[in-house]
Enzyme design. Sequence first.
Site, short mmCIF file in Angstrom:
data_model
loop_
_atom_site.label_atom_id
_atom_site.label_comp_id
_atom_site.label_asym_id
_atom_site.label_seq_id
_atom_site.Cartn_x
_atom_site.Cartn_y
_atom_site.Cartn_z
N SER A 1 14.56 18.41 39.85
CA SER A 1 13.36 18.76 40.61
C SER A 1 12.50 17.52 40.87
CB SER A 1 12.59 19.82 39.83
OG SER A 1 11.36 20.09 40.44
N SER B 1 28.31 13.94 36.90
CA SER B 1 27.27 14.94 37.17
C SER B 1 27.25 15.27 38.66
CB SER B 1 25.91 14.39 36.70
OG SER B 1 24.98 14.40 37.75
N HIS C 1 5.56 13.69 32.05
CA HIS C 1 4.96 14.67 31.15
C HIS C 1 4.88 13.99 29.78
CE1 HIS C 1 3.89 18.31 29.17
NE2 HIS C 1 5.10 18.74 28.85
P1 NAD Z 1 15.37 19.05 35.98
O1 NAD Z 1 15.97 19.91 34.92
O2 NAD Z 1 15.11 19.62 37.32
O3 NAD Z 1 16.30 17.75 36.19
C1 NAD Z 1 16.84 17.03 35.14
C2 NAD Z 1 17.85 16.02 35.64
O4 NAD Z 1 18.38 15.32 34.52
C3 NAD Z 1 19.04 16.61 36.40
O5 NAD Z 1 19.35 15.74 37.46
C4 NAD Z 1 20.17 16.54 35.35
O6 NAD Z 1 21.44 16.39 35.96
C5 NAD Z 1 19.79 15.27 34.61
N1 NAD Z 1 20.32 15.21 33.24
C6 NAD Z 1 20.33 16.19 32.30
N2 NAD Z 1 20.88 15.73 31.17
C7 NAD Z 1 21.22 14.45 31.39
C8 NAD Z 1 21.84 13.43 30.59
N3 NAD Z 1 22.21 13.69 29.34
N4 NAD Z 1 22.03 12.22 31.15
C9 NAD Z 1 21.67 11.96 32.42
N5 NAD Z 1 21.08 12.88 33.22
C10 NAD Z 1 20.88 14.10 32.72
O7 NAD Z 1 14.02 18.43 35.33
P2 NAD Z 1 12.56 18.34 36.01
O8 NAD Z 1 11.98 19.71 36.13
O9 NAD Z 1 12.63 17.46 37.18
O10 NAD Z 1 11.74 17.62 34.83
C11 NAD Z 1 11.83 16.22 34.60
C12 NAD Z 1 10.51 15.76 33.98
O11 NAD Z 1 9.44 15.97 34.90
C13 NAD Z 1 10.13 16.49 32.71
O12 NAD Z 1 9.49 15.57 31.85
C14 NAD Z 1 9.12 17.51 33.19
O13 NAD Z 1 8.21 17.93 32.21
C15 NAD Z 1 8.42 16.70 34.27
N6 NAD Z 1 7.72 17.49 35.28
C16 NAD Z 1 8.35 18.50 35.92
C17 NAD Z 1 7.68 19.23 36.90
C18 NAD Z 1 8.38 20.33 37.67
O14 NAD Z 1 7.70 21.01 38.41
N7 NAD Z 1 9.67 20.53 37.57
C19 NAD Z 1 6.33 18.92 37.22
C20 NAD Z 1 5.71 17.84 36.56
C21 NAD Z 1 6.41 17.15 35.60
#
Ligand code: NAD
Length: 335
Positions: free
Chosen positions: A27, A51, A108
Amino acid sequence: MVKIIKDNETTFDALKDKTIAVMGYGSQGHAHALNLQESGLNVIVGLRKGSSSWVKAEGDGLKVVTVAEAAKAADVIMILLPDEKQAFVYYSEIEPNLKAEDALVFAHGFNIHYNQIVPPKNLDVFMVAPKGPGHIVRRTYTEGIGVPGLIAVYQDATGKARDLALSYAKGIGATRAGVYETTFREETETDLFGEQVDLCGGLSALIKTAFEVLVEAGYQPEMAYFETCHEVKLIVDLIYEGGLERMWHSVSNTAEYGGMTVGPKIINGYSREAMCKALERIQNGEFAKEFILEGMVNHPVLKAMERQEKEHQLEIVGKQVRECIPWLNKNIDDD
Ligand code: NAD
Ligand code: MG
């Protein structure tokens, strides 16, 4: 009053000669990587070999390498992996590849604030957190606007951490909507509180309970669904656009009088006490510990609750109702 930092007060100078690694392409990851690249900055994406995001990121025109390679090549490392996986990936693949004065960045504060990641003192550690989901961060950027953002500096080894944070915020478009300064503690604790008490947790429980009360009283589930769930968006849109005032102004006098007098009886002293208790568990680390342990055993409680909720009548009726409204059937990942 906090000072809001605007686009014209920021520059790309701090990041101009740096390589930024965006770890993860979910995301937030896809939005940050694409926005930074289109802002003219030097971006690589770090992912696991094999991936599915790898092909996607390359297809979007980004350079993709492993997390370890990205950590080694970059000066600024943004960790956008799922919060519960960050510590493991950090210690196994990122930390061994860092050099003095690199910057470690988070969206975060959870892992830093709750001591899951304890970075060496010779790094800059800061946060750039857009106040919105990734697909909105991306879409608003392409529209020439942006999502407001928070920045916080946890460690300033180089004396440039704040400038780097502001440049990064500009690169993802956040300065176009205003950037606010906070701390890791404040961001983490308020974020958890919001999602538990008010947004995800409180709102879903409010909807479900109101639905159950109507259905148990013998009303048709479809009517209950429209009243307790479907219309939430209409009300929230008004509040989002113009505050409570606009919402009260738009609804009927009957709704305004009934809402104002009965609302506080529903979210009452008992609810307030429960909110304070939830905040206390966030502040004293109990919630963080519970969530981290749950993750270590592969989320048994979360999976069970997801299963149970899927079977709730609200979800079943809602699905049928939404199927008749074609423009509501868009897939969550369509944009
Ligand atoms: P997500 O789950 O959408 O994406 C995670 C990514 O990490 C994916 O591309 C996945 O393939 C990759 N991944 C997972 N395990 C892995 C590994 N072992 N090695 C390499 N890559 C790996 O996560 P997100 O929602 O984008 O959240 C990411 C950060 O952003 C978090 O700290 C979250 O708190 C923060 N955040 C998210 C939002 C939101 O709305 N989603 C808003 C603000 C902050
Ligand atoms: Mg949040």
